[in-house]
Design a protein around this motif. Structure first.
Motif, mmCIF file in Angstrom:
data_model
loop_
_atom_site.group_PDB
_atom_site.id
_atom_site.type_symbol
_atom_site.label_atom_id
_atom_site.label_comp_id
_atom_site.label_asym_id
_atom_site.label_seq_id
_atom_site.Cartn_x
_atom_site.Cartn_y
_atom_site.Cartn_z
ATOM 1 N N HIS A 50 66.459 10.146 59.069
ATOM 2 C CA HIS A 50 67.258 10.259 57.863
ATOM 3 C C HIS A 50 67.441 8.874 57.229
ATOM 4 C CE1 HIS A 50 68.093 14.417 58.733
ATOM 5 N NE2 HIS A 50 68.645 14.121 59.898
ATOM 6 N N ALA A 51 68.086 8.861 56.071
ATOM 7 C CA ALA A 51 68.288 7.612 55.344
ATOM 8 C C ALA A 51 69.136 6.629 56.145
ATOM 9 C CB ALA A 51 68.954 7.891 53.999
ATOM 10 N N GLY A 52 70.159 7.121 56.842
ATOM 11 C CA GLY A 52 71.007 6.234 57.628
ATOM 12 C C GLY A 52 70.260 5.610 58.792
ATOM 13 N N GLU A 53 69.355 6.355 59.395
ATOM 14 C CA GLU A 53 68.575 5.816 60.508
ATOM 15 C C GLU A 53 67.568 4.772 60.019
ATOM 16 O OE1 GLU A 53 68.795 9.899 63.200
ATOM 17 O OE2 GLU A 53 67.259 9.629 61.674
ATOM 18 N N HIS A 54 67.023 4.996 58.840
ATOM 19 C CA HIS A 54 66.149 3.979 58.244
ATOM 20 C C HIS A 54 66.936 2.712 57.945
ATOM 21 C CE1 HIS A 54 63.584 2.633 54.554
ATOM 22 N NE2 HIS A 54 63.308 1.935 55.619
ATOM 23 N N LEU A 55 68.149 2.879 57.401
ATOM 24 C CA LEU A 55 68.991 1.712 57.118
ATOM 25 C C LEU A 55 69.355 0.978 58.397
ATOM 26 C CD1 LEU A 55 70.651 -0.030 55.216
ATOM 27 C CD2 LEU A 55 72.473 1.693 55.324
ATOM 28 N N ALA A 56 69.649 1.721 59.469
ATOM 29 C CA ALA A 56 69.978 1.084 60.745
ATOM 30 C C ALA A 56 68.801 0.269 61.268
ATOM 31 C CB ALA A 56 70.396 2.141 61.762
ATOM 32 N N GLU A 57 67.591 0.788 61.087
ATOM 33 C CA GLU A 57 66.395 0.069 61.523
ATOM 34 C C GLU A 57 66.240 -1.245 60.757
ATOM 35 O OE1 GLU A 57 61.620 0.750 61.026
ATOM 36 O OE2 GLU A 57 62.837 2.465 61.645
#
Length: 438
Positions: free
Chosen positions: A199-206
């Motif tokens: 998801h978008a949040g997991e991409h941001l966390a990466e």
């Protein structure tokens, strides 16, 4: 940037005497105000030239010699400009490979879809250092916008899905998304795309895993929990237009109540537009919102509380749900009143996601995860260049023609500074060419 061709007058030149009878003046060129004639011609997106290299064969020993190709032709069938054009048509303009192939066939220059894929795949490998540097610089952004949209990968094997899943994600997750991220950095905005099961949040966390700045960034998104970057601390802001749309959806059922909300928010948006138009600094913009927007938002907060307190609105009605959503996210929706630089909307991220949506509409899917990664790379480079008002075609060509130099120092070849690095490289090449041989 169309080339300009200077055309001199056929009979007169600067300094000639005026031929008019009785006039003793002289003609002077008007360099700043030339007459303009624009001539537009049709050309193929991808042109081809066939070089017929003469071959000579010895009649006695049978040795065959072939003429050398002209200087600068290159050894590969498709050069850097071809790769850049295919990538721009496919990932920048949303033309699927088969449509490009049909267009080229109509222009008598056939280029099969499989060949196009090979060209962009090879180019993507050469552009990886620049793409990785964009992610490194985006991690240091002061404001990060993120959102996602659904996508489809046709041949998404279980092994590929397991490899692409972020740590801690459920193994039975089936969704595929393209997440978009825009980072406001000291050099300007950076756009990043990533397609896969995250998801978008997991991409941001990466991306934030690479962050070295000690201060937490401002993170703008809608109210979905999947947009949160895990355990990374951020100053969370929510999209005010997203909350506004929930009122617009029930305007027919509650015209008077919705009219009050929309009128209040309209003035807040006007204040923010005024700050942008004047080019106010983040502290000055914050002060303007505190002076003009804070009283309006406070009146809206009091109005929402009174609707439930006085039982004038049913909590489970459409209007009640719109009010509840705004109340539940009130602190994030009003971060722009308390933190300098906090945005009020996520529009910039939603605009970049239109590239992925255009691809999904026209091409329907990525064939493999590798194909999705190639698309993410080109979309990131193309849209970041567009955000900096740089021609993506010229940028992609330049990166490919200086692969070795870019790999040594990719930070010098970003959209906002690559022209300086290009000038240095060309000057060094010219000096080397002029240097006497040993």
């Amino acid at each position: 940037r169309a080339p300009r061709i200077a055309v001199a007058h056929a009979r007169l030149k600067h300094g000639d005497p005026c031929p008019e009878s009785g006039c003793e003046g002289r003609w002077y060129g008007q360099r700043r105000e030339p007459a303009l004639l624009v001539r537009v011609t049709g050309v193929a997106p991808l042109a081809a030239q066939v070089y017929e290299l003469e071959r000579l064969r010895c009649g006695l020993c049978g040795t065959v010699l072939t003429a050398e190709p002209p200087a600068g032709v290159g050894e590969t069938k498709c050069d850097e400009t071809a790769a850049a054009m295919i990538a721009l048509l496919k990932y920048g303009c949303g033309l699927p490979f088969h449509r490009i192939a049909r267009l080229e066939k109509a222009l008598a220059i056939p280029l099969p879809a499989a060949t196009q894929w090979e060209v962009v795949q090879q180019a993507a490998a050469r552009l990886t250092p620049a793409f990785a540097e964009l992610a490194e610089q985006a991690a240091e952004g002061s404001v990060l916008y993120n959102d996602d949209t659904t996508m489809r990968i046709l041949n998404f094997t279980e092994e590929a899905r397991t490899e692409a899943l972020p740590p801690g994600a459920r193994a039975d997750r089936t969704g595929v998304f393209t997440s978009g991220l825009v980072a406001e950095t000291a050099h300007g905005p950076i756009a990043l795309f990533k397609t896969g099961p995250c998801h978008a949040g997991e991409h941001l966390a990466e991306v934030l895993d690479r962050r070295e700045a000690p201060d937490p960034p401002i993170q703008m998104s809608d109210g979905l929990s999947r947009n949160k970057p895990g355990d990374h601390p951020t100053q969370a802001a929510s999209c005010l237009p997203h909350a506004r749309r929930k009122y617009v959806d029930v305007a027919n059922a509650f015209p008077d109540e919705v009219a009050f909300v929309l009128k209040t928010l309209r003035e807040v948006f006007r204040t923010d537009q005024q700050a942008r138009r004047k080019g106010l600094s983040p502290p000055d913009r914050l002060l303007l919102h505190q002076q003009e927007s804070a009283p309006r938002m406070q009146a809206l907060e009091d109005w929402m509380a009174s609707q439930f307190a006085e039982h004038t609105v049913e909590p489970h009605s459409g209007l009640g749900q719109a009010i509840s959503y705004m109340q539940n996210h009130w602190q994030k929706l009003t971060l722009f009143r308390r933190v300098a630089g906090a945005p009020i909307d996520n529009n910039i991220c939603e605009r970049i996601l239109k590239k992925a949506i255009l691809h999904r509409k026209n091409a329907l899917f990525y064939r493999t995860l590798n194909g999705a990664r190639v698309g993410d790379l080109f979309m990131s480079l193309i849209h970041t260049a567009e955000l900096h008002q740089i021609e993506p075609f010229d940028y992609l060509v330049t990166l490919q023609r200086h692969v070795a130099t870019v790999a040594l120092d990719p930070s010098a070849w970003m959209p906002w500074n690559y022209t300086e690095a290009l000038a240095r490289a060309e000057a060094a090449a010219a000096n080397e060419a002029e240097a006497p041989p040993d």
